[in-house]
Each structure stands twice: as structure tokens, then as C-alpha cells.
Design a protein around this motif. Structure first.
Motif, PDB file in Angstrom:
ATOM      1  N   GLN A  31       0.808  -1.218   0.000  1.00  0.00           N
ATOM      2  CA  GLN A  31       0.000   0.000   0.000  1.00  0.00           C
ATOM      3  C   GLN A  31       0.842   1.268   0.000  1.00  0.00           C
ATOM      4  O   GLN A  31       0.410   2.301  -0.508  1.00  0.00           O
ATOM      5  N   GLU A  39      -4.324   0.051  -9.322  1.00  0.00           N
ATOM      6  CA  GLU A  39      -4.893  -1.221  -9.795  1.00  0.00           C
ATOM      7  C   GLU A  39      -3.839  -2.334  -9.814  1.00  0.00           C
ATOM      8  O   GLU A  39      -4.148  -3.497  -9.586  1.00  0.00           O
ATOM      9  N   ARG A  41      -1.338  -2.497  -7.626  1.00  0.00           N
ATOM     10  CA  ARG A  41      -1.213  -2.872  -6.215  1.00  0.00           C
ATOM     11  C   ARG A  41      -2.332  -3.823  -5.800  1.00  0.00           C
ATOM     12  O   ARG A  41      -2.096  -4.806  -5.108  1.00  0.00           O
ATOM     13  N   GLN A  42      -3.534  -3.524  -6.280  1.00  0.00           N
ATOM     14  CA  GLN A  42      -4.683  -4.370  -5.944  1.00  0.00           C
ATOM     15  C   GLN A  42      -4.511  -5.774  -6.515  1.00  0.00           C
ATOM     16  O   GLN A  42      -4.743  -6.770  -5.831  1.00  0.00           O
ATOM     17  N   ARG A  43      -4.088  -5.858  -7.779  1.00  0.00           N
ATOM     18  CA  ARG A  43      -3.865  -7.174  -8.405  1.00  0.00           C
ATOM     19  C   ARG A  43      -2.720  -7.912  -7.732  1.00  0.00           C
ATOM     20  O   ARG A  43      -2.776  -9.136  -7.563  1.00  0.00           O
ATOM     21  N   LEU A  45      -1.847  -7.798  -4.598  1.00  0.00           N
ATOM     22  CA  LEU A  45      -2.373  -8.376  -3.359  1.00  0.00           C
ATOM     23  C   LEU A  45      -3.318  -9.542  -3.645  1.00  0.00           C
ATOM     24  O   LEU A  45      -3.332 -10.536  -2.938  1.00  0.00           O
ATOM     25  N   GLN A  46      -4.082  -9.407  -4.716  1.00  0.00           N
ATOM     26  CA  GLN A  46      -5.054 -10.445  -5.063  1.00  0.00           C
ATOM     27  C   GLN A  46      -4.363 -11.713  -5.553  1.00  0.00           C
ATOM     28  O   GLN A  46      -4.709 -12.811  -5.131  1.00  0.00           O
ATOM     29  N   TYR A  47      -3.390 -11.578  -6.445  1.00  0.00           N
ATOM     30  CA  TYR A  47      -2.710 -12.738  -7.024  1.00  0.00           C
ATOM     31  C   TYR A  47      -1.828 -13.452  -6.006  1.00  0.00           C
ATOM     32  O   TYR A  47      -1.609 -14.650  -6.120  1.00  0.00           O
ATOM     33  N   ASN A  48      -1.288 -12.725  -5.041  1.00  0.00           N
ATOM     34  CA  ASN A  48      -0.372 -13.314  -4.063  1.00  0.00           C
ATOM     35  C   ASN A  48      -0.950 -13.241  -2.656  1.00  0.00           C
ATOM     36  O   ASN A  48      -0.248 -12.930  -1.697  1.00  0.00           O
ATOM     37  N   ALA A  49      -2.225 -13.547  -2.514  1.00  0.00           N
ATOM     38  CA  ALA A  49      -2.922 -13.408  -1.234  1.00  0.00           C
ATOM     39  C   ALA A  49      -2.293 -14.271  -0.145  1.00  0.00           C
ATOM     40  O   ALA A  49      -2.260 -13.879   1.025  1.00  0.00           O
ATOM     41  N   ASN A  50      -1.757 -15.431  -0.516  1.00  0.00           N
ATOM     42  CA  ASN A  50      -1.173 -16.311   0.493  1.00  0.00           C
ATOM     43  C   ASN A  50       0.230 -15.870   0.911  1.00  0.00           C
ATOM     44  O   ASN A  50       0.798 -16.451   1.836  1.00  0.00           O
ATOM     45  N   ALA A  86       1.376  -8.780 -12.145  1.00  0.00           N
ATOM     46  CA  ALA A  86       0.304  -7.879 -11.727  1.00  0.00           C
ATOM     47  C   ALA A  86       0.164  -6.691 -12.664  1.00  0.00           C
ATOM     48  O   ALA A  86      -0.915  -6.099 -12.762  1.00  0.00           O
TER      49      ALA A  86
END
Length: 127
Positions: A31, A39, A41-43, A45-50, A86
Motif C-alpha cells: 500500500q 490497480e 497494487r490491488q492485483r 495483493l489479489q494474485y499473491n494473497a497467500n 500484476a
């Protein structure tokens, strides 16, 4: 902000494992990375959530190699690949609407005809 930490690697390696901090860890606070588009940054976090900690840091580590420098390079490469993935905008996919009633009816008729052909090939049992 990107932080590096070094720790002792696990696994085989003899005295090298016990003496040297060869495991490299890289952390990126997503962040606060204003050099990335929101966008992206959002992707990321989404793609590497684990791989995201509770504090919102993206975490990669490497202990593949025997030297700290190679492990550091390897963890940087992992971070670069995640950012590159991302940065690619996802494709707009067309939604599948479905089959019309006529198409469903034709399909059922074809299936029934095919089934009749197959059943006519069977031996007839005498009762």
C-alpha cells in the motif's frame, strides 16, 4: 518500502547451515508503494494473497542456494516476476449466454437417435 532480512537456512548443508545466515527474505509494503499504480497494487495483493502478512507486506524468501547473495538475487527475481504479472491487465472475457431452446431440443433429438442406433446393435435376449 522494501526490507531485506537474513536468517539461517533449514535443511542439509553441514556447518554452513549452522554458521551463516544465507536465507534471504524480502518484504514489500504494497500500500505504501506509490510507484505502482493503484490497480497494479490491488492485483498484486489479489494474485499473491497467500504471501501477504497481516500488516499488508508481500513476503518472498529464498534458501535454495548456499550463498546469501544468490538467495537475495533469487528473492528479488521472485518479487519482480510477481510485479510483472500484476502489471499485465487481465483480458476482458465474454460471458457465455447459454443455449437456446431450439438448440437444446435438437441436441436431445440427436442424442436419442444416437442411443437408438447403439441399442439396435445389442444382442436380443430371449426370455
Amino acid at each position: 518500502r522494501i526490507d531485506f532480512n537474513f536468517a539461517r537456512s533449514s535443511g542439509p548443508g553441514g556447518q554452513n547451515v549452522n554458521k551463516l545466515n544465507t536465507k534471504a527474505e524480502i518484504r514489500l509494503h504494497v500500500q505504501s508503494a506509490t510507484w505502482l499504480a493503484p490497480e497494479v497494487r490491488q492485483r498484486l495483493l489479489q494474485y499473491n494473497a497467500n504471501k501477504v502478512t497481516k500488516e499488508g507486506e508481500l513476503y518472498f524468501s529464498s534458501q535454495e542456494h548456499r550463498t546469501q547473495a544468490k538467495n537475495k538475487d533469487d528473492s528479488i527475481t521472485k518479487l519482480k516476476e510477481a510485479i510483472a504479472e500484476a502489471m499485465m491487465t487481465p483480458k476482458e472475457r465474454e460471458m457465455w449466454v447459454g443455449l437456446s431452446e431450439r438448440t437444446k431440443q435438437v441436441r436431445r433429438e440427436d442424442k436419442r437417435k444416437r442411443g437408438d442406433i447403439k441399442s439396435s446393435r445389442r444382442k436380443v435376449k430371449d426370455f
